[in-house]
Design a protein around this motif. Sequence first.
Motif, PDB file in Angstrom:
ATOM      1  N   ALA A 270     -70.522  15.593 -14.257  1.00  0.00           N
ATOM      2  CA  ALA A 270     -69.470  15.872 -13.278  1.00  0.00           C
ATOM      3  C   ALA A 270     -68.097  15.997 -13.930  1.00  0.00           C
ATOM      4  CB  ALA A 270     -69.445  14.761 -12.230  1.00  0.00           C
ATOM      5  N   ASP A 271     -67.955  15.489 -15.167  1.00  0.00           N
ATOM      6  CA  ASP A 271     -66.674  15.536 -15.872  1.00  0.00           C
ATOM      7  C   ASP A 271     -66.631  16.644 -16.919  1.00  0.00           C
ATOM      8  OD1 ASP A 271     -65.697  13.297 -14.473  1.00  0.00           O
ATOM      9  OD2 ASP A 271     -66.565  11.903 -15.923  1.00  0.00           O
ATOM     10  N   ARG A 272     -67.547  17.592 -16.859  1.00  0.00           N
ATOM     11  CA  ARG A 272     -67.731  18.523 -17.975  1.00  0.00           C
ATOM     12  C   ARG A 272     -66.518  19.419 -18.251  1.00  0.00           C
ATOM     13  NH1 ARG A 272     -71.014  20.139 -13.865  1.00  0.00           N
ATOM     14  NH2 ARG A 272     -70.638  22.210 -12.940  1.00  0.00           N
ATOM     15  N   ASP A 273     -65.620  19.597 -17.303  1.00  0.00           N
ATOM     16  CA  ASP A 273     -64.455  20.451 -17.519  1.00  0.00           C
ATOM     17  C   ASP A 273     -63.227  19.648 -17.954  1.00  0.00           C
ATOM     18  OD1 ASP A 273     -65.846  22.782 -16.767  1.00  0.00           O
ATOM     19  OD2 ASP A 273     -65.464  22.380 -14.644  1.00  0.00           O
ATOM     20  N   ARG A 274     -63.412  18.376 -18.286  1.00  0.00           N
ATOM     21  CA  ARG A 274     -62.281  17.516 -18.618  1.00  0.00           C
ATOM     22  C   ARG A 274     -62.302  17.122 -20.101  1.00  0.00           C
ATOM     23  NH1 ARG A 274     -62.681  12.567 -14.791  1.00  0.00           N
ATOM     24  NH2 ARG A 274     -60.672  12.088 -15.791  1.00  0.00           N
ATOM     25  N   LEU A 275     -61.108  16.834 -20.616  1.00  0.00           N
ATOM     26  CA  LEU A 275     -60.949  16.438 -22.009  1.00  0.00           C
ATOM     27  C   LEU A 275     -59.881  15.345 -22.064  1.00  0.00           C
ATOM     28  CD1 LEU A 275     -62.185  17.639 -24.704  1.00  0.00           C
ATOM     29  CD2 LEU A 275     -59.971  18.772 -25.023  1.00  0.00           C
ATOM     30  N   GLN A 276     -60.182  14.238 -22.731  1.00  0.00           N
ATOM     31  CA  GLN A 276     -59.213  13.155 -22.881  1.00  0.00           C
ATOM     32  C   GLN A 276     -59.032  12.816 -24.355  1.00  0.00           C
ATOM     33  OE1 GLN A 276     -60.323   9.732 -20.501  1.00  0.00           O
ATOM     34  NE2 GLN A 276     -59.834  10.757 -18.568  1.00  0.00           N
ATOM     35  N   ARG A 277     -57.788  12.473 -24.699  1.00  0.00           N
ATOM     36  CA  ARG A 277     -57.500  11.995 -26.046  1.00  0.00           C
ATOM     37  C   ARG A 277     -56.980  10.569 -25.955  1.00  0.00           C
ATOM     38  NH1 ARG A 277     -53.319  14.787 -27.648  1.00  0.00           N
ATOM     39  NH2 ARG A 277     -51.788  13.196 -28.270  1.00  0.00           N
ATOM     40  N   ILE A 278     -57.501   9.705 -26.819  1.00  0.00           N
ATOM     41  CA  ILE A 278     -57.076   8.306 -26.852  1.00  0.00           C
ATOM     42  C   ILE A 278     -56.424   8.039 -28.198  1.00  0.00           C
ATOM     43  CG2 ILE A 278     -57.827   5.897 -26.710  1.00  0.00           C
ATOM     44  CD1 ILE A 278     -60.176   6.859 -25.006  1.00  0.00           C
ATOM     45  N   GLU A 279     -55.205   7.539 -28.162  1.00  0.00           N
ATOM     46  CA  GLU A 279     -54.477   7.193 -29.378  1.00  0.00           C
ATOM     47  C   GLU A 279     -54.868   5.783 -29.819  1.00  0.00           C
ATOM     48  OE1 GLU A 279     -52.320   9.216 -31.127  1.00  0.00           O
ATOM     49  OE2 GLU A 279     -53.077  10.765 -29.763  1.00  0.00           O
ATOM     50  N   LEU A 280     -55.096   5.613 -31.133  1.00  0.00           N
ATOM     51  CA  LEU A 280     -55.602   4.359 -31.682  1.00  0.00           C
ATOM     52  C   LEU A 280     -54.626   3.763 -32.692  1.00  0.00           C
ATOM     53  CD1 LEU A 280     -59.112   5.736 -32.768  1.00  0.00           C
ATOM     54  CD2 LEU A 280     -58.557   4.767 -30.535  1.00  0.00           C
ATOM     55  N   GLN A 281     -54.425   2.468 -32.617  1.00  0.00           N
ATOM     56  CA  GLN A 281     -53.812   1.685 -33.695  1.00  0.00           C
ATOM     57  C   GLN A 281     -54.549   0.350 -33.709  1.00  0.00           C
ATOM     58  OE1 GLN A 281     -49.511   1.399 -33.974  1.00  0.00           O
ATOM     59  NE2 GLN A 281     -49.244   3.405 -33.017  1.00  0.00           N
ATOM     60  N   ASN A 282     -55.701   0.322 -34.348  1.00  0.00           N
ATOM     61  CA  ASN A 282     -56.690  -0.749 -34.252  1.00  0.00           C
ATOM     62  C   ASN A 282     -57.279  -0.800 -32.840  1.00  0.00           C
ATOM     63  OD1 ASN A 282     -56.264  -1.432 -36.911  1.00  0.00           O
ATOM     64  ND2 ASN A 282     -55.867  -3.587 -36.509  1.00  0.00           N
ATOM     65  N   GLU A 283     -56.422  -0.914 -31.811  1.00  0.00           N
ATOM     66  CA  GLU A 283     -56.865  -0.901 -30.417  1.00  0.00           C
ATOM     67  C   GLU A 283     -56.639   0.479 -29.801  1.00  0.00           C
ATOM     68  OE1 GLU A 283     -56.997  -4.596 -31.834  1.00  0.00           O
ATOM     69  OE2 GLU A 283     -55.008  -3.710 -31.605  1.00  0.00           O
ATOM     70  N   ASN A 284     -57.257   0.700 -28.624  1.00  0.00           N
ATOM     71  CA  ASN A 284     -57.027   1.912 -27.846  1.00  0.00           C
ATOM     72  C   ASN A 284     -55.722   1.722 -27.068  1.00  0.00           C
ATOM     73  OD1 ASN A 284     -59.727   2.806 -28.552  1.00  0.00           O
ATOM     74  ND2 ASN A 284     -60.465   1.372 -27.003  1.00  0.00           N
ATOM     75  N   LEU A 285     -54.750   2.595 -27.292  1.00  0.00           N
ATOM     76  CA  LEU A 285     -53.412   2.356 -26.750  1.00  0.00           C
ATOM     77  C   LEU A 285     -53.007   3.293 -25.626  1.00  0.00           C
ATOM     78  CD1 LEU A 285     -51.390   1.654 -30.018  1.00  0.00           C
ATOM     79  CD2 LEU A 285     -52.595   0.032 -28.534  1.00  0.00           C
ATOM     80  N   ILE A 286     -53.285   4.582 -25.764  1.00  0.00           N
ATOM     81  CA  ILE A 286     -52.813   5.578 -24.799  1.00  0.00           C
ATOM     82  C   ILE A 286     -53.963   6.516 -24.458  1.00  0.00           C
ATOM     83  CG2 ILE A 286     -51.090   7.359 -24.306  1.00  0.00           C
ATOM     84  CD1 ILE A 286     -49.721   4.798 -25.001  1.00  0.00           C
ATOM     85  N   VAL A 287     -54.147   6.804 -23.163  1.00  0.00           N
ATOM     86  CA  VAL A 287     -55.125   7.803 -22.717  1.00  0.00           C
ATOM     87  C   VAL A 287     -54.360   8.981 -22.124  1.00  0.00           C
ATOM     88  CG1 VAL A 287     -57.113   8.293 -21.261  1.00  0.00           C
ATOM     89  CG2 VAL A 287     -56.793   5.988 -22.179  1.00  0.00           C
ATOM     90  N   LEU A 288     -54.608  10.174 -22.688  1.00  0.00           N
ATOM     91  CA  LEU A 288     -53.937  11.383 -22.218  1.00  0.00           C
ATOM     92  C   LEU A 288     -54.956  12.404 -21.736  1.00  0.00           C
ATOM     93  CD1 LEU A 288     -52.218  10.989 -25.432  1.00  0.00           C
ATOM     94  CD2 LEU A 288     -50.642  11.680 -23.638  1.00  0.00           C
TER      95      LEU A 288
END
Length: 362
Positions: A270-288
């Motif tokens: 159901a999410d096949r048309d979506r793309l997310q990027r997660i910024e990392l600095q040891n932990e997951n910090l930002i979801v875009l």
Amino acid sequence: MALITDRVTAVAVTDVAALAAGAAIFGTGGGGAVYTTQIVAEAALADNGPVELVTVGDLGPDDLVISMSGIGAPTVGIEMLSSAGQIELLVREAERAAGRPITTLMAAEIGGSNGVGPVGWASRLGLKLLDADGMGRAFPDAAMVAMNVAGVPCDFSVLSDVVGNVSVIKTVDLHWLERHARALTVASGSICLGVHYPLTHETARGAVIEGTVSAAIRVGHALLSSPEPVAAVAAALDGKILLTGKIADLDRRTEGGFARGSVTIAGTGADRDRLQRIELQNENLIVLEDGEVLVSVPDNVTIIDAETGHAITTEMLRYGQRVSVLAWACDPIWRSRRGLELAGPQAFGYDLTYVPFGGGLQ
């Protein structure tokens, strides 16, 4: 924390698997992989028996609490294990610096292996464990602890490596501690063990995030016992699954004692048309997604296996893995002005205004 309801009074060997599963979720990608730490903790509890889990209210005037954790790059921690005598050496040096016996250990962070290790260490040393931690998750910086938000000073820290080098550090503030501790850690191969922040029954009150060991065990039990573990974990945390898909790109490098980079997840089903990027600095910090920030630190983001619900730490991310992105609100202390100053997006170098996930500012 609203999610903490069921109190645990002792941690037995049969609780360690649930604790490890829950701590991995709370790790938000960091804190170190739990597998080897779980084995060590189970062996310690099997040999020495359960660990008494106490609250801040249980502490008396003769109690002294010290927080313990690993420090460094999780990518290195997979291969460089702690030595047998590191824990005893650390506590002995901490008692010398404090001038009194330590009675109780506390996890500096409940996230990842740092949430599991103190249970085994307390069992080996015959000490109590405080049902609390300094973060309610995992953070990569020594200054990012609830005690610092509360204004409690850190009297000293002790650091040791696998070779046997020991450093007692007294700094003017925790930002200087981070600099010194990080430099020593990098010199030791990018992984060390440390103790810091001695607390009494008076200074601990209102300065730690309470109930988080019980919470990790409860979340872990929900994950391990449910036929639908992904949904069970999200429900236990009052969280949300942002996306289910596969890892399409991974940029990860170890520098300055940190694992840094980003991971891109392409939606499936159901999410096949979506793309997310997660910024990392040891932990997951930002979801875009589509240029919009969906979640940002200090709120919590964990990448979990789309089938099993188990957390995947930063160092274990691989191209093609089928994953779900789980998000939930942080402890209210991090939404305070001081909390955001220490651990909000700008503290990590992101020019973003924090927008609370799932609730307003406290």
